[in-house]
Design an enzyme around this catalytic site. Structure first.
Site, PDB file in Angstrom:
ATOM      1  CG  HIS A  17       0.005   4.186 -30.872  1.00  0.00           C
ATOM      2  ND1 HIS A  17       0.140   4.218 -29.582  1.00  0.00           N
ATOM      3  CD2 HIS A  17      -0.877   2.775 -31.514  1.00  0.00           C
ATOM      4  CE1 HIS A  17      -1.194   3.808 -29.368  1.00  0.00           C
ATOM      5  NE2 HIS A  17      -1.884   2.542 -30.223  1.00  0.00           N
ATOM      6  N   GLY A  42      -4.680   4.102 -27.190  1.00  0.00           N
ATOM      7  CA  GLY A  42      -5.199   2.917 -27.178  1.00  0.00           C
ATOM      8  C   GLY A  42      -6.209   1.817 -26.394  1.00  0.00           C
ATOM      9  NE  ARG A  91      -1.542   2.479 -23.161  1.00  0.00           N
ATOM     10  CZ  ARG A  91      -1.799   1.781 -24.401  1.00  0.00           C
ATOM     11  NH1 ARG A  91      -2.177   2.350 -25.885  1.00  0.00           N
ATOM     12  NH2 ARG A  91      -1.966   0.672 -24.291  1.00  0.00           N
ATOM     13  N   GLY A 106     -17.259   4.017 -28.730  1.00  0.00           N
ATOM     14  CA  GLY A 106     -16.601   3.683 -28.817  1.00  0.00           C
ATOM     15  C   GLY A 106     -15.534   5.246 -28.988  1.00  0.00           C
ATOM     16  CB  ALA A 107     -11.927   6.111 -28.865  1.00  0.00           C
ATOM     17  NE  ARG A 149     -22.823   2.000 -19.834  1.00  0.00           N
ATOM     18  CZ  ARG A 149     -21.599   0.939 -19.953  1.00  0.00           C
ATOM     19  NH1 ARG A 149     -22.481  -0.242 -20.312  1.00  0.00           N
ATOM     20  NH2 ARG A 149     -20.710   0.705 -20.088  1.00  0.00           N
ATOM     21  CB  SER A 150     -24.786   2.875 -25.397  1.00  0.00           C
ATOM     22  OG  SER A 150     -23.306   3.248 -24.570  1.00  0.00           O
ATOM     23  CB  CYS A 210      -3.507   0.632 -33.227  1.00  0.00           C
ATOM     24  SG  CYS A 210      -3.196   0.448 -31.889  1.00  0.00           S
ATOM     25  NE  ARG A 263      -6.022  -7.376 -33.789  1.00  0.00           N
ATOM     26  CZ  ARG A 263      -5.553  -6.573 -32.854  1.00  0.00           C
ATOM     27  NH1 ARG A 263      -5.372  -6.716 -32.203  1.00  0.00           N
ATOM     28  NH2 ARG A 263      -6.736  -5.316 -33.439  1.00  0.00           N
TER      29      ARG A 263
END
Length: 341
Positions: free
Chosen positions: A249, A160, A242, A13-14, A40-41, A129, A100
């Site tokens: 950001h 994000g 957004r 992922g990012a 699948r990855s 973030c 969190r």
């Protein structure tokens, strides 16, 4: 510092790819790095630091021998596998919202509340973030002058929301320029009933709404800020928007401190000496932070510092940071570095 065995869940992922990059870039003392993702990855190759890593499937027994496990594959994956990692002896650094607000899980920004790292029971949460960059900038102000109230409006990048949101922004931009019909399938959120174009637009919704009328993203900023600062009486409000920005950001933050006779230069001086903060604040030369120039930078950039015209204890700040780095991957790696010192 000892050598440790590391795992990254959500490695494709990012944020996961950025965690790997930062571990390599900062010479993290990892004896081994295991990349984990969905079935699948599995088998995919990822290159970093001159090495090739083979992605493996995330399973309950994938954490044997792991000392630190970074999780960044979504809350449901963290809820499913984090305890397996802890039972295997790993410390989990979780980049999702799963833990969190758990009172037994420390929520940590190393420049702000590193002492909380001593209180973990196997899991440490990485804040949202948009919360990270704000509290990092406000911490020295709070320490010096006290902080009673803050109101933040965010201007958040599509990264994000993941790789799919970046791809959709790029595709919609082409559709807009070519005057073809714009297809929207990702934003404002995967769970939303309606999806809207983000190209050349601003969407005042990040995540879903609750009965209060606030979005979950806004509530994250409110609740996480109070937890990190250890002050449930602090007045905090947030509006999260957004924008069609790929990474970085931006935040307009209004604060009220507990002292009068504090000047803009006083606040600027704090920013100049704060760890991880870069002051960019010279209106005469149009120097101020912008997300395009914060991309791929580790620091939090602060500018447009002004005293409120009506409240002698009020100040306005403009705060910008790369949400994939300090807002996610870098903060996670910094937590790990603090842990093993």
């Amino acid at each position: 510092m000892k050598n440790v065995n590391v795992a990254i869940v959500g490695a494709t992922g990012a944020v996961g790819t950025k965690i790997l990059e930062k571990l390599v870039e900062r010479n993290f003392p990892a004896t081994s790095i295991k990349l984990l993702a969905s079935k699948r990855s599995a088998g995919n190759e990822i290159k970093a630091g001159g090495k090739t890593y083979i992605v493996q499937e995330t399973t309950p027994d994938a954490f044997e021998g792991i000392d630190i496990a970074f999780f960044s594959a979504g809350g449901s994956i963290s809820e499913k596998f984090a305890q397996d990692a802890v039972k295997s002896g790993a410390v989990v650094i979780d980049n999702t919202s799963a833990f969190r607000m758990d009172p037994n899980t420390p929520l940590v920004v190393p420049e702000v509340n590193p002492q909380e790292l001593q209180n973990h029971s196997g899991i440490i949460a990485n804040p949202n973030c948009s919360t990270i960059q704000m509290v990092a900038a406000l911490k020295p102000i709070k320490d010096q002058y006290g902080l009673s109230k803050l109101i933040v409006s965010t201007y958040q990048a599509v990264s994000g929301a993941g790789v799919e949101a970046i791809e959709e922004l790029e595709e919609q931009s082409k559709q807009f320029v070519n005057r073809s019909e714009i297809q929207a399938e990702v934003l404002p959120s995967a769970s939303a009933k309606n999806h809207y174009p983000i190209a050349f637009n601003a969407i005042p919704q990040i995540d879903s709404f609750d009965e209060s009328g606030y979005t979950l993203e806004e509530l994250k900023m409110i609740n996480e800020t109070k937890k990190i600062f250890g002050d449930q009486n602090m007045a905090v409000a947030a509006t999260c928007v957004r924008l069609p920005v790929v990474s970085g950001h931006s935040e307009s933050v209004y604060i009220e401190i507990n002292q009068e006779n504090v000047t803009v230069k006083d606040i600027q001086s704090l920013m100049e000496n704060a760890p991880g903060i870069v002051l960019q604040d010279d209106p005469s030369s149009q120097l101020y932070p912008m997300p395009l120039y914060a991309e791929d930078k580790d620091e939090v950039f602060v500018g447009r510092i002004r005293k409120d015209l009506d409240n002698p204890k009020g100040f306005h700040l403009w705060i910008v940071s790369d949400n994939l780095l300090k807002g996610a991957a870098l903060n996670s790696v910094q937590i790990a570095e603090a842990l093993i010192k």
